[in-house]
Design a protein around this motif. Structure first.
Motif, mmCIF file in Angstrom:
data_model
loop_
_atom_site.group_PDB
_atom_site.id
_atom_site.type_symbol
_atom_site.label_atom_id
_atom_site.label_comp_id
_atom_site.label_asym_id
_atom_site.label_seq_id
_atom_site.Cartn_x
_atom_site.Cartn_y
_atom_site.Cartn_z
ATOM 1 N N VAL A 1 17.577 -14.957 -7.655
ATOM 2 C CA VAL A 1 17.072 -14.716 -6.308
ATOM 3 C C VAL A 1 15.570 -14.965 -6.234
ATOM 4 O O VAL A 1 15.084 -15.712 -5.379
ATOM 5 N N SER A 2 14.836 -14.329 -7.122
ATOM 6 C CA SER A 2 13.373 -14.334 -7.010
ATOM 7 C C SER A 2 12.703 -15.486 -7.730
ATOM 8 O O SER A 2 11.555 -15.828 -7.432
ATOM 9 N N GLY A 3 13.400 -16.071 -8.707
ATOM 10 C CA GLY A 3 12.784 -17.122 -9.503
ATOM 11 C C GLY A 3 12.033 -16.600 -10.711
ATOM 12 O O GLY A 3 11.353 -17.368 -11.399
ATOM 13 N N ALA A 4 12.143 -15.299 -10.992
ATOM 14 C CA ALA A 4 11.473 -14.730 -12.162
ATOM 15 C C ALA A 4 12.071 -15.283 -13.448
ATOM 16 O O ALA A 4 13.203 -15.781 -13.475
ATOM 17 N N LYS A 5 11.313 -15.173 -14.542
ATOM 18 C CA LYS A 5 11.738 -15.731 -15.821
ATOM 19 C C LYS A 5 12.877 -14.946 -16.454
ATOM 20 O O LYS A 5 13.500 -15.417 -17.409
ATOM 21 N N GLY A 6 13.137 -13.755 -15.958
ATOM 22 C CA GLY A 6 14.222 -12.970 -16.525
ATOM 23 C C GLY A 6 14.360 -11.636 -15.827
ATOM 24 O O GLY A 6 13.625 -11.312 -14.890
ATOM 25 N N LEU A 7 15.343 -10.860 -16.282
ATOM 26 C CA LEU A 7 15.568 -9.530 -15.725
ATOM 27 C C LEU A 7 14.408 -8.624 -16.107
ATOM 28 O O LEU A 7 13.914 -8.666 -17.236
ATOM 29 N N ARG A 8 14.003 -7.775 -15.166
ATOM 30 C CA ARG A 8 12.894 -6.864 -15.424
ATOM 31 C C ARG A 8 13.196 -5.497 -14.811
ATOM 32 O O ARG A 8 13.768 -5.407 -13.711
ATOM 33 N N VAL A 9 12.807 -4.445 -15.525
ATOM 34 C CA VAL A 9 12.805 -3.100 -14.938
ATOM 35 C C VAL A 9 11.619 -3.048 -13.989
ATOM 36 O O VAL A 9 10.493 -3.383 -14.366
ATOM 37 N N LEU A 10 11.870 -2.638 -12.766
ATOM 38 C CA LEU A 10 10.851 -2.717 -11.721
ATOM 39 C C LEU A 10 10.205 -1.361 -11.457
ATOM 40 O O LEU A 10 10.827 -0.315 -11.618
ATOM 41 N N GLY A 11 8.977 -1.401 -10.994
ATOM 42 C CA GLY A 11 8.329 -0.201 -10.500
ATOM 43 C C GLY A 11 7.596 0.594 -11.569
ATOM 44 O O GLY A 11 7.811 0.424 -12.770
ATOM 45 N N ALA A 12 6.726 1.454 -11.106
ATOM 46 C CA ALA A 12 5.980 2.374 -11.961
ATOM 47 C C ALA A 12 6.371 3.804 -11.593
ATOM 48 O O ALA A 12 6.546 4.116 -10.421
ATOM 49 N N LEU A 13 6.520 4.639 -12.609
ATOM 50 C CA LEU A 13 6.946 6.021 -12.399
ATOM 51 C C LEU A 13 5.744 6.948 -12.350
ATOM 52 O O LEU A 13 4.883 6.930 -13.226
ATOM 53 N N MET B 1 0.830 -1.208 0.000
ATOM 54 C CA MET B 1 0.000 0.000 0.000
ATOM 55 C C MET B 1 0.867 1.262 0.000
ATOM 56 O O MET B 1 1.984 1.265 0.507
ATOM 57 N N GLY B 2 0.288 2.332 -0.525
ATOM 58 C CA GLY B 2 0.963 3.624 -0.570
ATOM 59 C C GLY B 2 0.989 4.156 -1.982
ATOM 60 O O GLY B 2 1.989 4.031 -2.693
ATOM 61 N N ASP B 3 -0.097 4.750 -2.436
ATOM 62 C CA ASP B 3 -0.283 5.181 -3.811
ATOM 63 C C ASP B 3 0.801 6.174 -4.236
ATOM 64 O O ASP B 3 0.930 7.271 -3.674
ATOM 65 N N GLY B 4 1.570 5.795 -5.260
ATOM 66 C CA GLY B 4 2.635 6.661 -5.755
ATOM 67 C C GLY B 4 2.131 7.974 -6.315
ATOM 68 O O GLY B 4 2.852 8.986 -6.300
ATOM 69 N N ASN B 5 0.900 8.000 -6.832
ATOM 70 C CA ASN B 5 0.321 9.254 -7.308
ATOM 71 C C ASN B 5 0.259 10.287 -6.186
ATOM 72 O O ASN B 5 0.597 11.459 -6.371
ATOM 73 N N VAL B 6 -0.191 9.838 -5.023
ATOM 74 C CA VAL B 6 -0.345 10.736 -3.884
ATOM 75 C C VAL B 6 1.017 11.238 -3.405
ATOM 76 O O VAL B 6 1.187 12.424 -3.089
ATOM 77 N N ILE B 7 2.004 10.330 -3.356
ATOM 78 C CA ILE B 7 3.339 10.724 -2.897
ATOM 79 C C ILE B 7 3.934 11.774 -3.825
ATOM 80 O O ILE B 7 4.476 12.801 -3.377
ATOM 81 N N ALA B 8 3.841 11.537 -5.135
ATOM 82 C CA ALA B 8 4.377 12.505 -6.101
ATOM 83 C C ALA B 8 3.654 13.841 -6.002
ATOM 84 O O ALA B 8 4.274 14.914 -6.058
ATOM 85 N N GLU B 9 2.339 13.800 -5.842
ATOM 86 C CA GLU B 9 1.541 15.024 -5.772
ATOM 87 C C GLU B 9 1.867 15.826 -4.521
ATOM 88 O O GLU B 9 1.998 17.066 -4.572
ATOM 89 N N ARG B 10 1.987 15.156 -3.390
ATOM 90 C CA ARG B 10 2.201 15.863 -2.125
ATOM 91 C C ARG B 10 3.640 16.348 -1.953
ATOM 92 O O ARG B 10 3.878 17.338 -1.268
ATOM 93 N N THR B 11 4.604 15.634 -2.530
ATOM 94 C CA THR B 11 6.008 16.012 -2.344
ATOM 95 C C THR B 11 6.541 16.908 -3.457
ATOM 96 O O THR B 11 7.519 17.631 -3.254
ATOM 97 N N GLY B 12 5.937 16.812 -4.644
ATOM 98 C CA GLY B 12 6.482 17.517 -5.793
ATOM 99 C C GLY B 12 7.728 16.851 -6.339
ATOM 100 O O GLY B 12 8.511 17.468 -7.072
ATOM 101 N N ILE B 13 7.915 15.569 -5.999
ATOM 102 C CA ILE B 13 9.091 14.816 -6.443
ATOM 103 C C ILE B 13 8.612 13.591 -7.218
ATOM 104 O O ILE B 13 7.724 12.855 -6.756
ATOM 105 N N SER B 14 9.188 13.347 -8.381
ATOM 106 C CA SER B 14 8.855 12.143 -9.146
ATOM 107 C C SER B 14 9.069 10.914 -8.278
ATOM 108 O O SER B 14 10.086 10.812 -7.572
ATOM 109 N N THR B 15 8.131 9.989 -8.344
ATOM 110 C CA THR B 15 8.133 8.845 -7.436
ATOM 111 C C THR B 15 8.062 7.541 -8.216
ATOM 112 O O THR B 15 7.250 7.403 -9.141
ATOM 113 N N VAL B 16 8.922 6.608 -7.845
ATOM 114 C CA VAL B 16 8.857 5.247 -8.376
ATOM 115 C C VAL B 16 8.338 4.359 -7.245
ATOM 116 O O VAL B 16 8.880 4.383 -6.140
#
Length: 372
Positions: A357-369, A120-135
């Motif tokens: 480490v994780s067992g994922a099928k491959g390398l992935r760029v993580l997170g949403a901006l 939990m912790g909506d990145g939209n709200v964090i970016a809006e309240r801080t004025g800093i781009s959030t991943v």
């Protein structure tokens, strides 16, 4: 196209771990070398923390409305922590390149017909309240790729603490213990080992009213109960091979109560036994997966528990057990620094997971901006 990080760029990492004992915030500069500019831990609102812990232990939400509101409440708490840290550092928001926010895990189910993990912790709200781009939302892409979405710190540990001269391990003693294996040559691995501070804190709070066992004094006043330890160890999860992960939804006070059964033990004896459980499960996992480890670098709240560190050292004879502080990483803020680093990797278009480490099928760029 993502802008190439400039030397001296500042990133801000935010995390509240399994214990939900506070929001760790770290301002970090990575070029040319990693530098913790400022780290702080901010308290949760007591009522919000209690509800998040209840949900994390498998409790049910009262409604979809409650879940939506909690998502915003957590984001507001994270945004407030970020704002305070920036202010205390004497900076302006525009001087921070990005926030990397882990959020608060309320459910982790990476296996089954429909695997998922939820922070939990909506990145939209964090970016809006801080004025800093959030991943934010770092774990779900790895789960979508067939991984556990955890642990995520091994890539950061490898970048900061690997040595070509010796086999090393990084041990994070947060709510859940997890290991990163850093062989001098070969594949990086990592996995959860089982309960650490989550059970210790919860048992201590139930019986002393204190949120954690300061200095390990409560546990040190008790004795390990061999029968209880055996029952605690008789948990199928411990025998699972890596990759594996767990959380408060599996290891919580109801689990301890079920293992206690009709036994009548002094609360301090249970606390001492829970310390031994953490030390033993870490030691057995490390011996089974990288027996030639020379150095174990410890971070997380457990590094401040002298009894737990002592029991680990006794269980890991022949290995140097020391704080990550020895290597220039503040043990209280390694994970927050790690999420600052993950935000940096995401903005650069670089993967943040390790399939080994994780067992994922491959390398992935993580997170949403979420742009400012």
């Amino acid at each position: 196209m993502a802008r190439k990080a400039a030397p001296g760029d500042l990133y801000l990492g935010l995390i509240s771990g399994t214990s939900a004992d506070g929001i760790d915030a770290a301002l970090v500069r990575f070029d040319p070398d990693p530098q913790l500019v400022l780290g702080r831990t901010y308290r949760w609102d007591d009522a919000l923390r209690a509800r998040l812990i209840e949900l994390g232990q498998g409790g049910e939400a009262t409604s979809l409305d409650e879940l939506g509101e909690l998502d915003v409440q957590v984001a507001l708490a994270f945004a407030h922590a970020a704002g305070r840290l920036v202010s205390q550092a004497g900076l302006e928001p525009k001087q921070v390149r990005a926030i990397g926010s882990h959020g608060q895990t309320v459910r982790h189910r990476p296996e089954g017909a429909f695997p998922f993990t939820w922070q939990m912790g909506d990145g939209n709200v964090i970016a809006e309240r801080t004025g800093i781009s959030t991943v934010a939302d770092f774990r779900r892409r790895d789960v979508a790729a067939g991984g556990h979405g955890a642990p995520l710190m091994p890539a950061f540990h490898a970048a900061m603490l690997h040595s070509a001269q010796e086999d090393r391990a990084v041990l994070n003693l947060g709510g859940i213990g997890n290991l990163t294996l850093l062989p001098s040559q070969g594949e990086i691995r990592g996995f959860d080992t089982g309960p650490a501070n989550a059970l210790l804190d919860a048992w201590c709070e139930r019986h002393t009213g204190q949120a954690f066992d300061a200095g390990g004094a409560f546990a040190a006043s008790g004795q390990v109960d061999a029968d209880l330890l055996e029952r605690l160890l008789d948990e199928p999860w411990f025998a699972l091979p890596p990759p594996k992960s767990t959380g408060r939804e599996q290891f919580h006070l109801d689990w301890v109560d079920a293992k206690l059964g009709d036994a009548t033990l002094a609360p301090a004896d249970v606390q001492a036994t829970l310390v031994e459980l953490s030390a033993l499960t870490v030691a057995e996992a490390l011996r089974a997966t990288q027996a030639e480890t020379k150095r174990v670098m410890v971070c997380g709240g457990g590094v401040h528990n002298p009894l737990l560190m002592q029991r680990l050292a006794l269980r890991l004879v022949g290995m140097t057990v020391e704080s990550t502080e020895v290597h220039g990483l503040h043990p209280d803020y390694v994970e927050a620094m790690g999420f600052a680093w993950l935000a940096r990797e995401t903005l650069a278009g670089r993967p943040g997971n390790l399939p080994s480490v994780s067992g994922a099928k491959g390398l992935r760029v993580l997170g949403a901006l979420y742009p400012a």
